[in-house]
Design a protein around this motif. Structure first.
Motif, PDB file in Angstrom:
ATOM      1  N   ASP A  16       0.992  -0.969  -0.214  1.00 26.25           N
ATOM      2  CA  ASP A  16      -0.401  -0.089   0.169  1.00 26.25           C
ATOM      3  C   ASP A  16       0.849   1.430   0.185  1.00 26.25           C
ATOM      4  OD1 ASP A  16      -2.523  -1.942   0.058  1.00 26.25           O
ATOM      5  OD2 ASP A  16      -2.264  -1.992   1.945  1.00 26.25           O
ATOM      6  N   ARG A  17       2.478   1.537  -0.582  1.00 27.18           N
ATOM      7  CA  ARG A  17       3.128   2.052  -0.099  1.00 27.18           C
ATOM      8  C   ARG A  17       2.415   3.704  -0.947  1.00 27.18           C
ATOM      9  NH1 ARG A  17       8.034   3.754  -3.478  1.00 27.18           N
ATOM     10  NH2 ARG A  17       9.129   5.114  -1.903  1.00 27.18           N
ATOM     11  N   GLU A  18       1.736   3.141  -2.168  1.00 25.12           N
ATOM     12  CA  GLU A  18       1.687   4.435  -2.759  1.00 25.12           C
ATOM     13  C   GLU A  18       0.158   4.816  -1.857  1.00 25.12           C
ATOM     14  OE1 GLU A  18      -2.243   1.643  -3.420  1.00 25.12           O
ATOM     15  OE2 GLU A  18      -0.188   1.364  -3.570  1.00 25.12           O
ATOM     16  N   MET A  19      -0.181   5.105  -1.156  1.00 22.67           N
ATOM     17  CA  MET A  19      -1.205   5.576   0.155  1.00 22.67           C
ATOM     18  C   MET A  19      -0.078   6.310   1.117  1.00 22.67           C
ATOM     19  SD  MET A  19      -4.786   2.844   0.258  1.00 22.67           S
ATOM     20  CE  MET A  19      -5.602   4.703   1.034  1.00 22.67           C
ATOM     21  N   ARG A  20       0.931   5.726   1.582  1.00 21.81           N
ATOM     22  CA  ARG A  20       1.340   6.174   2.815  1.00 21.81           C
ATOM     23  C   ARG A  20       2.982   6.789   2.391  1.00 21.81           C
ATOM     24  NH1 ARG A  20       2.851   2.368   5.978  1.00 21.81           N
ATOM     25  NH2 ARG A  20       2.522   0.702   4.759  1.00 21.81           N
ATOM     26  N   ILE A  21       2.937   6.910   0.457  1.00 21.44           N
ATOM     27  CA  ILE A  21       3.941   8.024   0.345  1.00 21.44           C
ATOM     28  C   ILE A  21       2.991   9.131  -0.561  1.00 21.44           C
ATOM     29  CG2 ILE A  21       5.570   6.883  -0.419  1.00 21.44           C
ATOM     30  CD1 ILE A  21       4.841   7.367  -3.626  1.00 21.44           C
ATOM     31  N   ALA A  22       1.549   9.457   0.177  1.00 24.14           N
ATOM     32  CA  ALA A  22       0.809  10.306  -0.172  1.00 24.14           C
ATOM     33  C   ALA A  22       0.894  11.591  -0.154  1.00 24.14           C
ATOM     34  CB  ALA A  22      -0.778  10.105  -1.246  1.00 24.14           C
ATOM     35  N   VAL A  23       0.775  11.404   1.503  1.00 18.17           N
ATOM     36  CA  VAL A  23       1.428  12.086   2.626  1.00 18.17           C
ATOM     37  C   VAL A  23       1.965  13.156   2.389  1.00 18.17           C
ATOM     38  CG1 VAL A  23      -0.079  11.733   4.156  1.00 18.17           C
ATOM     39  CG2 VAL A  23       1.830  10.978   5.051  1.00 18.17           C
ATOM     40  N   ASP A  24       2.560  12.841   1.517  1.00 15.85           N
ATOM     41  CA  ASP A  24       4.676  13.493   1.681  1.00 15.85           C
ATOM     42  C   ASP A  24       4.574  14.563   0.575  1.00 15.85           C
ATOM     43  OD1 ASP A  24       5.487  12.628   3.943  1.00 15.85           O
ATOM     44  OD2 ASP A  24       6.532  11.195   3.074  1.00 15.85           O
ATOM     45  N   ILE A  25       3.375  14.208  -0.783  1.00 12.92           N
ATOM     46  CA  ILE A  25       2.482  15.318  -2.042  1.00 12.92           C
ATOM     47  C   ILE A  25       1.685  15.957  -1.757  1.00 12.92           C
ATOM     48  CG2 ILE A  25       3.104  14.927  -4.757  1.00 12.92           C
ATOM     49  CD1 ILE A  25       3.496  11.699  -4.233  1.00 12.92           C
ATOM     50  N   PRO A  26       1.989  17.277  -1.901  1.00 16.82           N
ATOM     51  CA  PRO A  26       1.033  18.123  -2.270  1.00 16.82           C
ATOM     52  C   PRO A  26      -0.099  17.606  -2.182  1.00 16.82           C
ATOM     53  CG  PRO A  26       3.147  19.513  -2.363  1.00 16.82           C
ATOM     54  CD  PRO A  26       3.440  17.870  -2.268  1.00 16.82           C
ATOM     55  N   LEU A  27      -1.418  17.680  -2.533  1.00 18.46           N
ATOM     56  CA  LEU A  27      -2.628  17.492  -2.563  1.00 18.46           C
ATOM     57  C   LEU A  27      -2.781  17.763  -3.574  1.00 18.46           C
ATOM     58  CD1 LEU A  27      -5.078  15.346  -2.305  1.00 18.46           C
ATOM     59  CD2 LEU A  27      -6.797  17.808  -1.648  1.00 18.46           C
ATOM     60  N   PRO A  28      -2.564  19.354  -4.188  1.00 17.71           N
ATOM     61  CA  PRO A  28      -2.817  19.810  -5.761  1.00 17.71           C
ATOM     62  C   PRO A  28      -1.588  18.945  -6.650  1.00 17.71           C
ATOM     63  CG  PRO A  28      -2.751  21.842  -4.298  1.00 17.71           C
ATOM     64  CD  PRO A  28      -2.185  20.391  -3.630  1.00 17.71           C
ATOM     65  N   GLU A  29      -0.713  18.359  -6.630  1.00 24.72           N
ATOM     66  CA  GLU A  29      -0.409  18.254  -7.664  1.00 24.72           C
ATOM     67  C   GLU A  29      -0.366  16.725  -7.820  1.00 24.72           C
ATOM     68  OE1 GLU A  29       4.491  16.280  -7.300  1.00 24.72           O
ATOM     69  OE2 GLU A  29       4.073  18.307  -5.852  1.00 24.72           O
ATOM     70  N   LEU A  30      -1.351  15.477  -6.417  1.00 26.80           N
ATOM     71  CA  LEU A  30      -1.291  14.299  -7.299  1.00 26.80           C
ATOM     72  C   LEU A  30      -2.687  14.721  -7.340  1.00 26.80           C
ATOM     73  CD1 LEU A  30      -1.372  12.863  -2.995  1.00 26.80           C
ATOM     74  CD2 LEU A  30       0.213  12.390  -4.620  1.00 26.80           C
ATOM     75  N   LEU A  31      -3.503  15.781  -8.026  1.00 25.08           N
ATOM     76  CA  LEU A  31      -4.737  16.218  -8.691  1.00 25.08           C
ATOM     77  C   LEU A  31      -4.547  16.181  -9.830  1.00 25.08           C
ATOM     78  CD1 LEU A  31      -6.926  18.425  -5.730  1.00 25.08           C
ATOM     79  CD2 LEU A  31      -7.428  15.754  -7.088  1.00 25.08           C
ATOM     80  N   ASP A  32      -2.892  17.243 -10.054  1.00 24.95           N
ATOM     81  CA  ASP A  32      -3.011  17.154 -11.698  1.00 24.95           C
ATOM     82  C   ASP A  32      -2.416  15.925 -12.277  1.00 24.95           C
ATOM     83  OD1 ASP A  32      -3.333  19.995 -10.722  1.00 24.95           O
ATOM     84  OD2 ASP A  32      -1.649  20.674 -10.830  1.00 24.95           O
ATOM     85  N   ALA A  33      -1.507  15.300 -11.119  1.00 30.60           N
ATOM     86  CA  ALA A  33      -1.182  14.091 -11.744  1.00 30.60           C
ATOM     87  C   ALA A  33      -1.915  13.236 -11.943  1.00 30.60           C
ATOM     88  CB  ALA A  33      -0.206  13.769 -11.018  1.00 30.60           C
ATOM     89  N   TYR A  34      -3.014  13.176 -11.386  1.00 28.33           N
ATOM     90  CA  TYR A  34      -4.343  11.989 -11.647  1.00 28.33           C
ATOM     91  C   TYR A  34      -4.804  12.593 -13.449  1.00 28.33           C
ATOM     92  CZ  TYR A  34      -8.933   9.991 -10.385  1.00 28.33           C
ATOM     93  OH  TYR A  34      -9.774   8.914 -10.549  1.00 28.33           O
ATOM     94  N   THR A  35      -5.311  14.286 -13.471  1.00 31.61           N
ATOM     95  CA  THR A  35      -6.132  14.743 -14.363  1.00 31.61           C
ATOM     96  C   THR A  35      -5.250  14.771 -15.452  1.00 31.61           C
ATOM     97  OG1 THR A  35      -6.674  16.275 -13.018  1.00 31.61           O
ATOM     98  CG2 THR A  35      -6.822  16.986 -14.920  1.00 31.61           C
ATOM     99  N   GLU A  36      -3.921  15.002 -15.758  1.00 29.12           N
ATOM    100  CA  GLU A  36      -3.367  14.630 -16.675  1.00 29.12           C
ATOM    101  C   GLU A  36      -3.130  13.078 -17.051  1.00 29.12           C
ATOM    102  OE1 GLU A  36       0.890  15.694 -15.189  1.00 29.12           O
ATOM    103  OE2 GLU A  36       0.137  18.019 -15.002  1.00 29.12           O
ATOM    104  N   GLN A  37      -2.603  12.527 -15.855  1.00 28.03           N
ATOM    105  CA  GLN A  37      -3.124  10.841 -16.572  1.00 28.03           C
ATOM    106  C   GLN A  37      -4.806  10.243 -16.493  1.00 28.03           C
ATOM    107  OE1 GLN A  37      -0.977   7.608 -13.977  1.00 28.03           O
ATOM    108  NE2 GLN A  37      -3.728   7.148 -13.376  1.00 28.03           N
ATOM    109  N   SER A  38      -5.624  10.656 -16.355  1.00 29.98           N
ATOM    110  CA  SER A  38      -6.945   9.864 -17.030  1.00 29.98           C
ATOM    111  C   SER A  38      -7.211  10.802 -18.018  1.00 29.98           C
ATOM    112  CB  SER A  38      -7.854  10.848 -15.903  1.00 29.98           C
ATOM    113  OG  SER A  38      -7.574  10.953 -14.278  1.00 29.98           O
ATOM    114  N   ALA A  39      -6.869  11.919 -18.595  1.00 31.03           N
ATOM    115  CA  ALA A  39      -6.122  12.566 -20.172  1.00 31.03           C
ATOM    116  C   ALA A  39      -5.380  11.809 -21.269  1.00 31.03           C
ATOM    117  CB  ALA A  39      -5.958  13.614 -19.768  1.00 31.03           C
ATOM    118  N   ARG A  40      -4.657  11.013 -20.515  1.00 31.40           N
ATOM    119  CA  ARG A  40      -3.927   9.926 -21.540  1.00 31.40           C
ATOM    120  C   ARG A  40      -4.408   8.652 -21.704  1.00 31.40           C
ATOM    121  NH1 ARG A  40       0.226  11.368 -18.313  1.00 31.40           N
ATOM    122  NH2 ARG A  40       0.614   9.271 -17.089  1.00 31.40           N
TER     123      ARG A  40
END
Length: 168
Positions: free
Chosen positions: A87-111
């Motif tokens: 479950d490391r993707e959940m553990r490391i997420a707290v060290d990444i700003p939420l706006p950065e995570l949301l942007d990455a998710y949005t960009e990936q969704s478009a791809r």
């Protein structure tokens, strides 16, 4: 962030499936609108210490990566998880700003939207599931919609517990 309507523009299989996946993705992002950096990293459930808004968004991002790139396309798994920390993707997420995570998710969704548009829904995945089932793109779209919708419920509960926001 304004969610799209869940009513498809057309009634064919592809349009219905992609509309619902986009709708659930948009809902996940909407659940995170206006949340503070502190709240994004806050785990509220003693039995689920990894369940944070940030953790769930990062999990959704990496789940799509796994199903589209690893299973469907057959690429090597470069995900953040390990056998020791699945479950490391959940553990490391707290060290990444939420706006950065949301942007990455949005960009990936478009791809992935582009990837889906290029393949017939009955295209078989390059790899089987862990249980050995041969699946197609249609199944992956159904699965990702189910997975995202389920986690939207978690996001909804966490957000209400964090700051009282409901209805996003």
């Amino acid at each position: 962030m304004t969610r799209i309507d869940d009513t498809p523009a057309a009634w064919d299989d592809r349009t219905q499936l992609t509309t619902f996946l986009d709708y659930t993705r948009d809902t996940a992002r909407a659940k995170c609108e206006g949340v503070s950096a502190e709240h994004a990293r806050t785990a509220l459930l003693p039995g689920s210490p990894l369940m944070t808004l940030s953790g769930l968004i990062n999990h959704l991002r990496w789940v799509e990566y796994f199903w589209f790139q690893v299973v469907f396309l057959g690429e090597e798994d470069e995900g953040p998880w390990t056998d020791e920390d699945p479950d490391r993707e959940m553990r490391i997420a707290v060290d990444i700003p939420l706006p950065e995570l949301l942007d990455a998710y949005t960009e990936q969704s478009a791809r992935y939207r582009e990837l889906v548009a290029k393949h017939p829904l009955d295209t078989k995945a390059q790899r089987t599931t862990r249980q050995g089932h041969a699946i197609d793109l249609r199944w992956i779209l159904h699965h990702l919609t189910e997975e995202t919708a389920r986690h939207n419920g978690h996001l909804d509960i966490l957000r209400e517990m964090l700051d009282g926001s409901t209805g996003s």
